[in-house]
Design an enzyme around this catalytic site. Structure first.
Site, mmCIF file in Angstrom:
data_model
loop_
_atom_site.group_PDB
_atom_site.id
_atom_site.type_symbol
_atom_site.label_atom_id
_atom_site.label_comp_id
_atom_site.label_asym_id
_atom_site.label_seq_id
_atom_site.Cartn_x
_atom_site.Cartn_y
_atom_site.Cartn_z
ATOM 1 C CE LYS A 49 -4.285 -2.040 2.367
ATOM 2 N NZ LYS A 49 -4.588 -1.506 3.035
ATOM 3 C CE1 TYR A 103 -9.496 -2.975 0.406
ATOM 4 C CE2 TYR A 103 -8.300 -1.157 -0.220
ATOM 5 C CZ TYR A 103 -8.622 -2.323 0.085
ATOM 6 O OH TYR A 103 -7.069 -3.009 0.587
ATOM 7 C CG ASN A 138 -3.470 -1.916 6.860
ATOM 8 O OD1 ASN A 138 -3.461 -1.667 5.666
ATOM 9 N ND2 ASN A 138 -4.381 -2.728 7.512
ATOM 10 C CG HIS A 178 -5.563 -5.801 -0.239
ATOM 11 N ND1 HIS A 178 -7.563 -6.161 0.742
ATOM 12 C CD2 HIS A 178 -5.473 -7.151 -1.203
ATOM 13 C CE1 HIS A 178 -7.875 -6.781 0.102
ATOM 14 N NE2 HIS A 178 -6.878 -8.046 -1.370
ATOM 15 C CD GLU A 199 -8.853 -9.202 -2.989
ATOM 16 O OE1 GLU A 199 -9.524 -8.664 -2.287
ATOM 17 O OE2 GLU A 199 -7.997 -10.031 -2.851
#
Ligand code: ADP
Ligand code: MG
Length: 140
Positions: A11, A51, A114, A117, A128
């Site tokens: 990320k 998302y 964080n 993913h 995905e």
């Protein structure tokens, strides 16, 4: 256990801090093979589509803004039980709860920012992976 493939995303908080190599080393040390990888910048709209499952949650807008705020590295990891193994290597969503040695314990800045993913089940992994990669780009 069968050989699986899972989608991983490094990320923006992590690409910003130049952590791609350190995070990739965690995957490889755990026996996961990076069989596809590219660095891209998502628009907020693209992040929102990816998302969409979280659209009703209070953090959705913040999450989409964050995912579009800088480059991400999207990748496919392959290995024995890769979906669950990647979730172990990642650690809990909130770094405060993540086990020692996990990516989120070592690198994540907050429950939102964080660092990684990872897909959570075989069906979502397939969807995905197809969101970011064509079959031609997957070389196991
Ligand atoms: P995971 O990424 O561990 O599968 P979720 O699927 O529940 O976690 O959430 C997707 C992402 O949304 C998280 O990785 C995180 O970036 C963000 N997020 C989850 N919970 C929160 C929260 N309480 N506040 C802000 N962002 C959150
Ligand atoms: Mg999730």
């Amino acid at each position: 256990m069968a050989i699986e493939r899972t989608l991983s995303i490094i990320k923006p908080d992590a690409t910003k801090r130049n952590l791609t190599g350190k995070i990739n080393a965690k995957f490889e040390d755990a026996g996961l093979r990076i069989i596809a990888q590219k660095r891209i910048q998502l628009t907020k709209d693209q992040a929102g589509k990816f998302y969409a499952v979280h659209a009703a949650r209070p953090f959705y807008d913040e999450l989409c803004e964050f995912m579009a705020s800088g480059p991400v590295v999207v990748q496919v990891l392959e290995g024995e039980g890769a979906i669950g193994k990647n979730r172990e290597v990642m650690g809990a969503t909130n770094p405060a709860d993540a086990a020692a040695g996990t990516i989120r314990a070592e690198f994540a800045e907050s429950v939102g920012e964080n660092s990684v993913h990872g897909s959570d089940a075989p069906e979502t992994a397939a969807e995905e992976i197809a969101f970011y990669f064509s079959d031609l780009e997957l070389v196991g």
